[in-house]
Design an enzyme around this catalytic site. Structure first.
Site, PDB file in Angstrom:
ATOM      1  N   HIS A  97       0.829  -1.197   0.000  1.00  0.00           N
ATOM      2  CA  HIS A  97       0.000   0.000   0.000  1.00  0.00           C
ATOM      3  C   HIS A  97       0.870   1.256   0.000  1.00  0.00           C
ATOM      4  O   HIS A  97       0.563   2.229  -0.700  1.00  0.00           O
ATOM      5  CB  HIS A  97      -0.928  -0.005   1.222  1.00  0.00           C
ATOM      6  N   GLN A 107       3.855   1.701  -1.229  1.00  0.00           N
ATOM      7  CA  GLN A 107       4.445   1.899  -2.547  1.00  0.00           C
ATOM      8  C   GLN A 107       3.399   2.387  -3.549  1.00  0.00           C
ATOM      9  O   GLN A 107       3.658   3.272  -4.369  1.00  0.00           O
ATOM     10  CB  GLN A 107       5.087   0.601  -3.044  1.00  0.00           C
ATOM     11  N   ASP A 108       2.220   1.831  -3.475  1.00  0.00           N
ATOM     12  CA  ASP A 108       1.125   2.256  -4.346  1.00  0.00           C
ATOM     13  C   ASP A 108       0.771   3.712  -4.086  1.00  0.00           C
ATOM     14  O   ASP A 108       0.584   4.502  -5.017  1.00  0.00           O
ATOM     15  CB  ASP A 108      -0.091   1.356  -4.119  1.00  0.00           C
ATOM     16  N   HIS A 109       0.719   4.067  -2.819  1.00  0.00           N
ATOM     17  CA  HIS A 109       0.399   5.434  -2.420  1.00  0.00           C
ATOM     18  C   HIS A 109       1.450   6.409  -2.962  1.00  0.00           C
ATOM     19  O   HIS A 109       1.117   7.476  -3.483  1.00  0.00           O
ATOM     20  CB  HIS A 109       0.329   5.501  -0.893  1.00  0.00           C
TER      21      HIS A 109
END
Length: 109
Positions: A81, A83-85
């Site tokens: 999450h 890294q996605d953010h």
């Protein structure tokens, strides 16, 4: 290998999430400021967004350095999450710069 993140890894992951979130919020505020013609505030917010992304990258670099040193992190949903953010915030920040520029151009016509 541990089945959980260390305290340092957790702090780095949370740093990613917090700073990426701040960057995205600042970028959105920059767009809103440009929309009403406040380009000084828009630039201030874009600068703040860039600084928040630098802080997020510091957290990410710490995690990458640890892994390269032979101390890999257990991949958790929270880590993914973060890294996605970060990637979403980088993209949003880049787009915000373009939108602010468009508002400036429209205001000059």
């Amino acid at each position: 290998m541990s089945e959980t993140m260390s305290q340092e890894q957790l702090e780095a992951v949370m740093g990613l999430i917090i700073n990426a979130g701040n960057a995205k919020s600042d970028a959105m505020e920059a767009i809103q400021a440009a929309k009403v013609g406040d380009f000084a505030l828009a630039q201030e917010k874009l600068t703040a967004a860039d600084q928040a992304l630098v802080e997020a990258h510091h957290s990410q670099t710490g995690l990458l350095t640890e892994e390269a040193s032979g101390n890999p992190m257990t991949v958790t949903l929270l880590a993914v999450h973060s890294q996605d953010h970060l990637m979403t915030s980088i993209t949003f920040n880049d787009m915000a710069k373009e939108v602010v520029d468009l508002y400036k151009r429209l205001g000059n016509e």
